[in-house]
Design a protein around this motif. Structure first.
Motif, PDB file in Angstrom:
ATOM      1  N   ASP A   1      28.044 -14.100 -53.895  1.00 21.35           N
ATOM      2  CA  ASP A   1      26.964 -13.806 -52.956  1.00 21.35           C
ATOM      3  C   ASP A   1      26.432 -15.046 -52.237  1.00 21.35           C
ATOM      4  N   LEU A   2      26.803 -16.239 -52.687  1.00 22.09           N
ATOM      5  CA  LEU A   2      26.271 -17.454 -52.062  1.00 22.09           C
ATOM      6  C   LEU A   2      26.831 -17.671 -50.669  1.00 22.09           C
ATOM      7  N   VAL A   3      28.122 -17.524 -50.532  1.00 20.67           N
ATOM      8  CA  VAL A   3      28.781 -17.576 -49.221  1.00 20.67           C
ATOM      9  C   VAL A   3      29.496 -16.244 -49.054  1.00 20.67           C
ATOM     10  N   LYS A   4      29.052 -15.480 -48.081  1.00 20.72           N
ATOM     11  CA  LYS A   4      29.548 -14.104 -47.948  1.00 20.72           C
ATOM     12  C   LYS A   4      29.909 -13.832 -46.487  1.00 20.72           C
ATOM     13  N   ALA A   5      30.962 -13.066 -46.281  1.00 22.51           N
ATOM     14  CA  ALA A   5      31.370 -12.715 -44.923  1.00 22.51           C
ATOM     15  C   ALA A   5      31.259 -11.211 -44.715  1.00 22.51           C
ATOM     16  N   VAL A   6      30.789 -10.841 -43.541  1.00 23.83           N
ATOM     17  CA  VAL A   6      30.684  -9.430 -43.180  1.00 23.83           C
ATOM     18  C   VAL A   6      31.520  -9.207 -41.926  1.00 23.83           C
ATOM     19  N   LEU A   7      32.391  -8.246 -41.997  1.00 23.38           N
ATOM     20  CA  LEU A   7      33.344  -7.962 -40.930  1.00 23.38           C
ATOM     21  C   LEU A   7      33.016  -6.631 -40.268  1.00 23.38           C
ATOM     22  N   ALA A   8      32.975  -6.617 -38.959  1.00 16.68           N
ATOM     23  CA  ALA A   8      32.709  -5.371 -38.236  1.00 16.68           C
ATOM     24  C   ALA A   8      33.719  -4.306 -38.638  1.00 16.68           C
ATOM     25  N   GLY A   9      33.211  -3.166 -39.098  1.00 16.53           N
ATOM     26  CA  GLY A   9      34.094  -2.094 -39.531  1.00 16.53           C
ATOM     27  C   GLY A   9      34.315  -2.065 -41.029  1.00 16.53           C
ATOM     28  N   GLY A  10      33.734  -3.042 -41.741  1.00 16.03           N
ATOM     29  CA  GLY A  10      33.836  -3.049 -43.200  1.00 16.03           C
ATOM     30  C   GLY A  10      35.066  -3.754 -43.737  1.00 16.03           C
ATOM     31  N   GLU A  11      35.234  -3.716 -45.054  1.00 16.60           N
ATOM     32  CA  GLU A  11      36.322  -4.443 -45.704  1.00 16.60           C
ATOM     33  C   GLU A  11      37.699  -3.986 -45.226  1.00 16.60           C
ATOM     34  N   GLY A  12      37.823  -2.712 -44.903  1.00 16.85           N
ATOM     35  CA  GLY A  12      39.116  -2.202 -44.440  1.00 16.85           C
ATOM     36  C   GLY A  12      39.577  -2.843 -43.149  1.00 16.85           C
ATOM     37  N   ALA A  13      38.621  -3.350 -42.360  1.00 18.32           N
ATOM     38  CA  ALA A  13      38.959  -3.991 -41.080  1.00 18.32           C
ATOM     39  C   ALA A  13      39.675  -5.320 -41.276  1.00 18.32           C
ATOM     40  N   MET A  14      39.704  -5.817 -42.526  1.00 12.89           N
ATOM     41  CA  MET A  14      40.441  -7.043 -42.822  1.00 12.89           C
ATOM     42  C   MET A  14      41.930  -6.817 -42.591  1.00 12.89           C
ATOM     43  N   TYR A  15      42.390  -5.587 -42.820  1.00 14.62           N
ATOM     44  CA  TYR A  15      43.815  -5.288 -42.742  1.00 14.62           C
ATOM     45  C   TYR A  15      44.203  -4.425 -41.555  1.00 14.62           C
ATOM     46  N   GLN A  16      43.252  -3.670 -41.051  1.00 17.50           N
ATOM     47  CA  GLN A  16      43.555  -2.792 -39.924  1.00 17.50           C
ATOM     48  C   GLN A  16      42.339  -2.699 -39.011  1.00 17.50           C
ATOM     49  N   ALA A  17      42.569  -2.882 -37.710  1.00 19.00           N
ATOM     50  CA  ALA A  17      41.473  -2.885 -36.750  1.00 19.00           C
ATOM     51  C   ALA A  17      40.708  -1.564 -36.779  1.00 19.00           C
ATOM     52  N   VAL A  18      39.389  -1.662 -36.754  1.00 14.11           N
ATOM     53  CA  VAL A  18      38.534  -0.476 -36.673  1.00 14.11           C
ATOM     54  C   VAL A  18      38.049  -0.380 -35.232  1.00 14.11           C
ATOM     55  N   GLU A  19      38.610   0.537 -34.509  1.00 16.75           N
ATOM     56  CA  GLU A  19      38.340   0.638 -33.077  1.00 16.75           C
ATOM     57  C   GLU A  19      36.857   0.867 -32.787  1.00 16.75           C
ATOM     58  N   GLY A  20      36.342   0.089 -31.877  1.00 17.53           N
ATOM     59  CA  GLY A  20      34.970   0.273 -31.404  1.00 17.53           C
ATOM     60  C   GLY A  20      33.911  -0.436 -32.223  1.00 17.53           C
ATOM     61  N   ALA A  21      34.270  -0.911 -33.422  1.00 19.35           N
ATOM     62  CA  ALA A  21      33.264  -1.532 -34.295  1.00 19.35           C
ATOM     63  C   ALA A  21      32.653  -2.771 -33.653  1.00 19.35           C
ATOM     64  N   GLU A  22      33.478  -3.574 -32.997  1.00 21.18           N
ATOM     65  CA  GLU A  22      32.954  -4.817 -32.427  1.00 21.18           C
ATOM     66  C   GLU A  22      32.046  -4.578 -31.220  1.00 21.18           C
ATOM     67  N   ASP A  23      32.128  -3.389 -30.655  1.00 23.74           N
ATOM     68  CA  ASP A  23      31.301  -3.068 -29.482  1.00 23.74           C
ATOM     69  C   ASP A  23      29.965  -2.433 -29.860  1.00 23.74           C
ATOM     70  N   ASP A  24      29.713  -2.305 -31.151  1.00 25.29           N
ATOM     71  CA  ASP A  24      28.509  -1.616 -31.625  1.00 25.29           C
ATOM     72  C   ASP A  24      27.438  -2.633 -32.038  1.00 25.29           C
ATOM     73  N   GLU A  25      26.499  -2.885 -31.146  1.00 25.15           N
ATOM     74  CA  GLU A  25      25.423  -3.833 -31.417  1.00 25.15           C
ATOM     75  C   GLU A  25      24.532  -3.351 -32.553  1.00 25.15           C
ATOM     76  N   THR A  26      24.293  -2.058 -32.606  1.00 26.60           N
ATOM     77  CA  THR A  26      23.454  -1.480 -33.655  1.00 26.60           C
ATOM     78  C   THR A  26      24.075  -1.653 -35.034  1.00 26.60           C
ATOM     79  N   LEU A  27      25.390  -1.537 -35.101  1.00 17.63           N
ATOM     80  CA  LEU A  27      26.101  -1.716 -36.366  1.00 17.63           C
ATOM     81  C   LEU A  27      25.930  -3.138 -36.893  1.00 17.63           C
ATOM     82  N   GLY A  28      25.973  -4.117 -35.985  1.00 21.75           N
ATOM     83  CA  GLY A  28      25.764  -5.504 -36.382  1.00 21.75           C
ATOM     84  C   GLY A  28      24.390  -5.704 -36.993  1.00 21.75           C
ATOM     85  N   ALA A  29      23.394  -5.121 -36.355  1.00 25.78           N
ATOM     86  CA  ALA A  29      22.024  -5.227 -36.869  1.00 25.78           C
ATOM     87  C   ALA A  29      21.896  -4.541 -38.222  1.00 25.78           C
ATOM     88  N   LYS A  30      22.531  -3.370 -38.360  1.00 21.24           N
ATOM     89  CA  LYS A  30      22.441  -2.624 -39.619  1.00 21.24           C
ATOM     90  C   LYS A  30      23.107  -3.390 -40.767  1.00 21.24           C
TER      91      LYS A  30
END
Length: 304
Positions: A94-123
């Motif tokens: 928890d000291l150094v943590k990364a958050v990826l748009a679309g969740g952990e699954g987006a590490m391996y496969q693109a989650v369409e539209g996640a990067e365009d969601d400003e509200t998702l980033g805030a959430k």
């Protein structure tokens, strides 16, 4: 919304206008030539990186965290740096943590539209319960990714220190950052493919930030990773080598002390150099804020 066509990272590289006609060797040499410019671009933003490290060190000392927020390749580079901190420096995940748009699954496969969601980033930032002790680094090669913008904006409203990392001048996310880092790597050899030089610059910079912050919070002695989590054979051998190198102790004795400490390298070194038992060594390390050299000096002062 800023037009992508106006961004430097979306420009066409004049050196590779005939990329499809070049030989394999010429493509590789050109890529290598272009990659060599990345480190020079990073050097130009060292003052901003230094300010960031100072804030991260302050955060670590006060119970705060370093959080990377990104989408696509930029976010994945953040994940790569974050997941290596626990084994390398013995830190909590928890000291150094990364958050990826679309969740952990987006590490391996693109989650369409996640990067365009400003509200998702805030959430996602809200879900992390970000506060004024934390440092948030929003990463986006373009510098205009809505997800990152939303994350930085919300983090700022929580009182966190915000840092932006982009590859374009006067980028949109810079306006949401206390410390904007704009590393200008220029047009890619493959137009718009920021997984190339832009992403390389991100990896260099995140490595610099996390490693230097760990050095300045006692996770390193000399140039050795004395808080390594010796969780496998290779790392246990590395731990043994470190203890032998620093203490000039033979391998059998070093291994014996390491086994007594549960392969806690830092504890073993202080025990040997300060000639104290495990409990006293632990007290010295705590008094020294985790710094091995300082712990040994404290022991010497107590003897004097």
């Amino acid at each position: 919304m800023e037009k992508l066509s106006l961004l430097t990272t979306e420009g066409s590289n004049p050196k590779t206008m005939r990329l499809d006609e070049m030989s394999i060797g010429d493509i590789l040499r050109t890529m290598n030539d272009e990659d060599q410019t990345v480190a020079l671009a990073v050097r130009q933003v060292i003052p901003e990186i230094e300010k960031t490290v100072e804030k991260v060190v302050e955060a670590f000392k006060n119970g705060g965290r370093l959080l990377y927020i990104g989408a696509g390749t930029s976010g994945r580079v953040g994940v790569m740096d974050a997941v290596e901190c626990p084994p390398t420096f013995g830190t909590s995940p928890d000291l150094v943590k990364a958050v990826l748009a679309g969740g952990e699954g987006a590490m391996y496969q693109a989650v369409e539209g996640a990067e365009d969601d400003e509200t998702l980033g805030a959430k996602d930032v809200e879900d992390l319960q970000v506060n004024s002790k934390d440092v948030i680094i929003g990463i986006a090669a373009s510098g205009r990714t809505p997800y990152v913008k939303g994350a930085l904006n919300h983090a700022k409203s929580c009182g966190a220190t915000t840092v932006s990392l982009s590859n374009n001048e006067n980028s949109l996310i810079s306006s949401y950052a206390d410390i904007p880092i704009e590393v200008i790597t220029g047009p890619e050899i493959l137009t718009g493919s920021t997984r190339l030089r832009a992403a390389t610059s991100h990896k260099l910079i995140l490595n610099m930030i996390s490693t230097t912050a760990m050095v300045k919070t006692g996770k390193v002695y000399q140039n050795l990773m004395v808080d390594v989590n010796a969780s496998n054979f290779k790392l246990r051998e590395r731990a043994k080598k470190m203890v032998c190198t620093i203490t000039e102790m033979d391998e059998d004795r070093a291994e014996s002390v390491l086994e007594e400490t549960g392969y806690n390298v830092k504890l073993a070194i202080v025990m040997i150099l300060a000639q104290v038992d495990k409990e006293k060594a632990q007290d010295l390390i705590i008094s020294a804020d985790g710094f091995v050299g300082k712990a040994v000096k404290l022991a010497s002062m107590e003897e004097g």
